[in-house]
Design a protein around this motif. Structure first.
Motif, PDB file in Angstrom:
ATOM      1  N   LYS A 177      46.852  33.818  48.362  1.00 45.70           N
ATOM      2  CA  LYS A 177      45.713  34.306  49.144  1.00 45.70           C
ATOM      3  C   LYS A 177      45.246  35.669  48.636  1.00 45.70           C
ATOM      4  O   LYS A 177      46.059  36.559  48.362  1.00 45.70           O
ATOM      5  CB  LYS A 177      46.090  34.427  50.626  1.00 45.70           C
ATOM      6  N   LYS A 178      43.914  35.781  48.490  1.00 46.64           N
ATOM      7  CA  LYS A 178      43.281  37.042  48.089  1.00 46.64           C
ATOM      8  C   LYS A 178      43.999  37.667  46.897  1.00 46.64           C
ATOM      9  O   LYS A 178      44.336  38.846  46.889  1.00 46.64           O
ATOM     10  CB  LYS A 178      43.193  37.998  49.273  1.00 46.64           C
ATOM     11  N   THR A 192      40.156  39.568  42.371  1.00 47.21           N
ATOM     12  CA  THR A 192      38.752  39.862  42.590  1.00 47.21           C
ATOM     13  C   THR A 192      37.997  39.270  41.414  1.00 47.21           C
ATOM     14  O   THR A 192      38.243  39.614  40.258  1.00 47.21           O
ATOM     15  CB  THR A 192      38.504  41.379  42.700  1.00 47.21           C
ATOM     16  N   THR A 225      36.957  38.703  46.552  1.00 50.85           N
ATOM     17  CA  THR A 225      38.385  38.436  46.500  1.00 50.85           C
ATOM     18  C   THR A 225      38.585  36.941  46.657  1.00 50.85           C
ATOM     19  O   THR A 225      38.025  36.323  47.563  1.00 50.85           O
ATOM     20  CB  THR A 225      39.128  39.202  47.614  1.00 50.85           C
ATOM     21  N   ASP A 263      41.113  33.243  46.405  1.00 51.18           N
ATOM     22  CA  ASP A 263      42.417  32.589  46.482  1.00 51.18           C
ATOM     23  C   ASP A 263      42.626  31.798  45.200  1.00 51.18           C
ATOM     24  O   ASP A 263      41.683  31.196  44.670  1.00 51.18           O
ATOM     25  CB  ASP A 263      42.473  31.628  47.676  1.00 51.18           C
TER      26      ASP A 263
END
Length: 185
Positions: free
Chosen positions: A161-162, A165, A170, A172
């Protein structure tokens, strides 16, 4: 110069069965590289370097591609239609490396990326005897690349997750891995 060659998965292109090969890039490949390095559809789903002009592409080949330890052109009739690379880790992470690839949109859906990944997998563990794990990170919104890895034997491990970038957002990522089958390890 390394040459790996294989026929595609039986898919027939405009000129018959496509034979692909992997080879190191050279500066004469700049115009072919520009095809996917300037394509927004490719950079939208891959973290490839986007080149906006020929001079940027020449600099990228000279400074990043040629010195890279394992960066190859995916070729049809010796013309690059994409790239595939294996980036080694160092130190305590030396047992792992990361796979990355991209293909010009004209060649999507023809089994070319899958064949190229399989070609790398068939040789990289013996070329780099210290390698025990090959990883690939794919944007969640790139199901085509996820299928490529699964067809090549990679296992889906997790959604990170995140984690990155990409293009100002951002994102996944899905983590895939393939472990060495060498019984000595």
């Amino acid at each position: 110069m390394e040459r790996n060659s294989s026929h595609s998965d039986g898919k027939e292109g405009k000129e018959g069965f496509l034979e692909i090969s992997l080879r190191p890039f050279d500066l004469s490949d700049v115009d072919d590289l520009m095809v996917w390095a300037t394509d927004d559809r490719v950079s939208r789903i891959c973290s490839v370097v986007t080149c906006t002009c020929r001079e940027e592409a020449v600099k990228y080949i000279k400074d990043c591609v040629i010195p890279h330890p394992w960066y190859r052109a995916i070729c049809i009739k010796n013309r690059p239609v994409g790239f595939i690379k294996v980036t080694p880790n160092s130190g305590g992470d030396r047992c792992r490396a990361e796979l990355g690839y991209a293909l010009a949109t004209k060649y999507w859906g023809q089994g070319i990326a899958t064949k190229a990944v399989k070609m790398v997998v068939s040789s990289i563990f013996s070329e780099w005897s210290h390698l025990e794990r090959l990883e690939a990170l794919v944007l969640v919104e790139n199901p085509g690349s996820q299928r490529v890895l699964e067809k090549a034997g990679f296992q889906r491990e997790a959604v990170l997750k995140k984690h990155l970038t990409h293009r100002g957002r951002t994102r996944d990522l899905v983590m895939y891995s393939l472990l060495s089958t060498d019984p000595k390890l």
